[in-house]
Design a protein around this motif. Sequence first.
Motif, PDB file in Angstrom:
ATOM      1  N   GLN A 368       0.831  -1.200   0.000  1.00 53.90           N
ATOM      2  CA  GLN A 368       0.000   0.000   0.000  1.00 53.90           C
ATOM      3  C   GLN A 368       0.867   1.253   0.000  1.00 53.90           C
ATOM      4  OE1 GLN A 368      -3.735  -0.346  -0.804  1.00 53.90           O
ATOM      5  NE2 GLN A 368      -3.347   1.440   0.466  1.00 53.90           N
ATOM      6  N   ASN A 369       1.822   1.309   0.891  1.00 56.19           N
ATOM      7  CA  ASN A 369       2.821   2.373   0.894  1.00 56.19           C
ATOM      8  C   ASN A 369       4.125   1.756   0.402  1.00 56.19           C
ATOM      9  OD1 ASN A 369       0.943   4.144   1.891  1.00 56.19           O
ATOM     10  ND2 ASN A 369       1.774   4.229   3.968  1.00 56.19           N
ATOM     11  N   GLN A 370       4.517   2.126  -0.803  1.00 59.87           N
ATOM     12  CA  GLN A 370       5.652   1.473  -1.469  1.00 59.87           C
ATOM     13  C   GLN A 370       6.570   2.559  -1.998  1.00 59.87           C
ATOM     14  OE1 GLN A 370       4.956  -2.216  -3.766  1.00 59.87           O
ATOM     15  NE2 GLN A 370       5.598  -1.036  -5.548  1.00 59.87           N
ATOM     16  N   ILE A 371       7.650   2.827  -1.278  1.00 55.74           N
ATOM     17  CA  ILE A 371       8.523   3.940  -1.638  1.00 55.74           C
ATOM     18  C   ILE A 371       9.745   3.491  -2.428  1.00 55.74           C
ATOM     19  CG2 ILE A 371       7.734   5.259   0.358  1.00 55.74           C
ATOM     20  CD1 ILE A 371      10.476   4.584   1.685  1.00 55.74           C
ATOM     21  N   ALA A 372       9.885   2.193  -2.631  1.00 61.39           N
ATOM     22  CA  ALA A 372      10.953   1.649  -3.469  1.00 61.39           C
ATOM     23  C   ALA A 372      10.543   0.255  -3.904  1.00 61.39           C
ATOM     24  CB  ALA A 372      12.279   1.591  -2.717  1.00 61.39           C
ATOM     25  N   ALA A 373      11.040  -0.158  -5.053  1.00 60.01           N
ATOM     26  CA  ALA A 373      10.862  -1.537  -5.516  1.00 60.01           C
ATOM     27  C   ALA A 373      12.253  -2.053  -5.845  1.00 60.01           C
ATOM     28  CB  ALA A 373       9.940  -1.595  -6.728  1.00 60.01           C
ATOM     29  N   LYS A 374      12.850  -2.754  -4.878  1.00 64.78           N
ATOM     30  CA  LYS A 374      14.257  -3.119  -5.005  1.00 64.78           C
ATOM     31  C   LYS A 374      14.568  -4.248  -4.044  1.00 64.78           C
ATOM     32  CE  LYS A 374      16.986   0.153  -3.383  1.00 64.78           C
ATOM     33  NZ  LYS A 374      17.487   1.535  -3.132  1.00 64.78           N
ATOM     34  N   ASN A 375      15.748  -4.770  -4.127  1.00 60.10           N
ATOM     35  CA  ASN A 375      16.194  -5.784  -3.176  1.00 60.10           C
ATOM     36  C   ASN A 375      16.281  -5.136  -1.794  1.00 60.10           C
ATOM     37  OD1 ASN A 375      17.023  -8.329  -2.433  1.00 60.10           O
ATOM     38  ND2 ASN A 375      19.180  -7.930  -2.857  1.00 60.10           N
ATOM     39  N   MET A 376      15.434  -5.571  -0.865  1.00 65.76           N
ATOM     40  CA  MET A 376      15.174  -4.814   0.349  1.00 65.76           C
ATOM     41  C   MET A 376      16.000  -5.298   1.538  1.00 65.76           C
ATOM     42  SD  MET A 376      11.055  -4.328   0.014  1.00 65.76           S
ATOM     43  CE  MET A 376      11.037  -2.678   0.689  1.00 65.76           C
ATOM     44  N   THR A 377      16.810  -4.377   2.078  1.00 64.32           N
ATOM     45  CA  THR A 377      17.547  -4.633   3.310  1.00 64.32           C
ATOM     46  C   THR A 377      17.428  -3.394   4.178  1.00 64.32           C
ATOM     47  OG1 THR A 377      19.126  -6.019   2.115  1.00 64.32           O
ATOM     48  CG2 THR A 377      19.760  -5.268   4.314  1.00 64.32           C
ATOM     49  N   PRO A 378      16.686  -3.471   5.277  1.00 65.84           N
ATOM     50  CA  PRO A 378      16.017  -4.647   5.838  1.00 65.84           C
ATOM     51  C   PRO A 378      14.792  -5.057   5.024  1.00 65.84           C
ATOM     52  CG  PRO A 378      15.428  -2.685   7.072  1.00 65.84           C
ATOM     53  CD  PRO A 378      16.488  -2.255   6.105  1.00 65.84           C
ATOM     54  N   ASN A 379      14.283  -6.237   5.341  1.00 71.00           N
ATOM     55  CA  ASN A 379      13.178  -6.839   4.604  1.00 71.00           C
ATOM     56  C   ASN A 379      11.901  -6.767   5.449  1.00 71.00           C
ATOM     57  OD1 ASN A 379      11.454  -8.428   3.095  1.00 71.00           O
ATOM     58  ND2 ASN A 379      12.537 -10.350   3.479  1.00 71.00           N
ATOM     59  N   PRO A 380      10.848  -6.102   4.972  1.00 67.31           N
ATOM     60  CA  PRO A 380       9.632  -5.977   5.777  1.00 67.31           C
ATOM     61  C   PRO A 380       8.738  -7.206   5.751  1.00 67.31           C
ATOM     62  CG  PRO A 380       9.306  -4.889   3.692  1.00 67.31           C
ATOM     63  CD  PRO A 380      10.732  -5.380   3.689  1.00 67.31           C
ATOM     64  N   PHE A 381       9.089  -8.192   4.932  1.00 65.90           N
ATOM     65  CA  PHE A 381       8.195  -9.335   4.747  1.00 65.90           C
ATOM     66  C   PHE A 381       8.607 -10.485   5.660  1.00 65.90           C
ATOM     67  CE2 PHE A 381       8.722  -7.370   0.406  1.00 65.90           C
ATOM     68  CZ  PHE A 381       7.634  -6.524   0.543  1.00 65.90           C
ATOM     69  N   ALA A 382       7.642 -11.036   6.370  1.00 62.84           N
ATOM     70  CA  ALA A 382       7.954 -12.020   7.402  1.00 62.84           C
ATOM     71  C   ALA A 382       8.520 -13.309   6.832  1.00 62.84           C
ATOM     72  CB  ALA A 382       6.698 -12.323   8.214  1.00 62.84           C
ATOM     73  N   THR A 383       8.029 -13.736   5.670  1.00 63.96           N
ATOM     74  CA  THR A 383       8.428 -15.029   5.107  1.00 63.96           C
ATOM     75  C   THR A 383       9.089 -14.891   3.750  1.00 63.96           C
ATOM     76  OG1 THR A 383       6.622 -16.109   6.294  1.00 63.96           O
ATOM     77  CG2 THR A 383       7.597 -17.322   4.452  1.00 63.96           C
ATOM     78  N   ASP A 384       8.550 -14.031   2.900  1.00 64.25           N
ATOM     79  CA  ASP A 384       9.066 -13.915   1.541  1.00 64.25           C
ATOM     80  C   ASP A 384      10.390 -13.165   1.504  1.00 64.25           C
ATOM     81  OD1 ASP A 384       7.050 -15.315   0.179  1.00 64.25           O
ATOM     82  OD2 ASP A 384       5.704 -13.616   0.408  1.00 64.25           O
ATOM     83  N   GLY A 385      11.125 -13.371   0.410  1.00 64.75           N
ATOM     84  CA  GLY A 385      12.459 -12.828   0.290  1.00 64.75           C
ATOM     85  C   GLY A 385      12.505 -11.341   0.016  1.00 64.75           C
TER      86      GLY A 385
END
Length: 661
Positions: A368-385
Amino acid sequence: MARALLLSLLASSVGVLYAQTASGLAPKKYLYLPLGSVKASGWVHDQLIVQTNGLAGHEHEFYDYVAQSDWIGGDSDYSELEEAGVYWFNGMVPHGVLTNDANLKAQTQQFLDYVIDHQDETGWFGPEVNTTKPRFLWARYPFMFGAINIAEYDPSQTTKIVTAMYKFVQLANTMLKNGEGLGDGGWAKTRWEDFVISLQWLYDNHPNGSEDLLLETMKLLKWTGDPWEDVFSEEYFPKEATENLDCPFDVLTWHGVNMAEGLKALPATYRFTHNESDLVRASEGWDLLFQYHGRPSGIYAADEYLAGLEAIRGTELCLVVETMFSGTYLYQVIGDLKYADRVERITYNALPATLTGDMWSRQYLQQQNQIAAKNMTPNPFATDGPYSNVFGLEPNYPCCTVNHPQGWPKFVANSFVTTPDQQSLVHVYLGPFGANTTLANDNAVTVNVDTLYPFGDSLTTTITASKPFIYYVRIPSWVTKGTITMDGAEAQDVSPENGLQAVPVQAGTTKFTLDLPLDITTESRPHGSIAVHRGPLHYAFDISRNTTVLTRNAQQPLAADVQFDATEAWQYAIDPKTLTFNNNPPSSGSLPSPIFDSGLPPFTITATACQINWTVAGDEFASSPPQNPTCVGAAKNITLWPFGSTKLRIGEFPVVDLSSL
């Protein structure tokens, strides 16, 4: 042996129970039309063409999971190979028909023929034929959906398809009694409802004296599958992100895509139990899902498993298209307006938001709030990469690459239904669609809807009919001031019952116009934030971006993984009192192609806003919207765009009172 005997005894017991309460199948509220009876025009047809020219229309040429010539009997042990072919087939059959694309229709025909021609003597079809691989039931279900579509579109193929399906049903019935075919990690146990729906198609259209076999197999699937009536109960349903919760059932019932498919389970069960409680629980589960995990874009959050309400948690693309299909089925069985409303909202917001405008790249997860679309570090997703919100060929898992094409064509194909007596035609999903069918009493009917909806507020419908009948059109719940004008007469207020406006149609030609002016509304979200809507469209701040190509497919360079980074500030709070709707209709009368990309839709909403302190985790994702923020910059106007056209966005805003500035 002990387990097989127990399953057989349990299945017998449940069969007796159901036999005491019901016989046959309960009717659906509405009947869908055979594939090919409904077509898209205008901007929706253009969306189908964009999809044809994008990844979906070309992946059979280069993408290994779909282009495998040895899908049957292949040596790969990777489950996605088995899953991929049927996912692709399920979506591309209706897509090929709706676009009348000879190449796509030839590809799906080849796939159908190969599968049926290689069905073995036991009735099994799939990559396990002539191998020692274990046989699991689930991947056959999407194949049957696609095969059913072909049978309806081309009746000359019905006999071979029905014959093959019955051979498989007899085998599956025996396997279920023996406790076989379910050990695929849990997919068959959660997705049994898809097989039940295929069995119900046989029962309704080609029973062939096998009603008892079909009903028994439905009951076996229900009894050996996960108990959706319990999963969707208030007592057990998870009311927050699930990563720290213990699931009282198979953990895969809280998996986002399984949940999306499981929404069909109880209406499918109702048809052979006749128990109204199944429909009540289906409705309750639907409401719980969106109350505790829903998004303003219409969908819900599950970055693999149900993920609560935070705006930066993810939603899988497979989940989007499966929820659309399940909501459609729920509406056809139950007839409640809320299902059709939500499917339309998902289609016009969440579906296009997770694809690039040209549909060559897709996300695994949208936010919903997406300020970047990139390889994310840190990762906000509990299970997915951490690569899950990159736009690409197969970020995270490849399933969405082959499954996403079912979204638009199934939405179009189900935009009209009939009443059970086939006396009346019902226009369900609003948009530029048309239908050509024969109702009861040989009433030949053609319908054409001319509209830019949801990028326009009026719909003009022209109907030709050989005999009089009552036509119905859905009036969404967000319409409060709609009018209908019949054949140029004075406009009258719409007066829908259960969401449907009745329109008397005479023999010959009838023409009417719906005007559906809409109000801007806001939705309360966590942390005191709000979301902005006007009718079916959710609006978001479209963050300007730059693009970095991360990789290109060696065989098809248009299939690229791309990274998006913000190139402007996005940390805004808005004053809800200042929201203003703007309409900039296209001078040509037609919308840009593709419509779902930055700066292209004709509708916008402006708001007075100011910059605030809003923290981020690294430069990857926004923290929760701050409550009671203070302006750190001057008030200014910002523009909100339809959510589906944004790829980086703020869709849930902090609020501020700017009246004193």
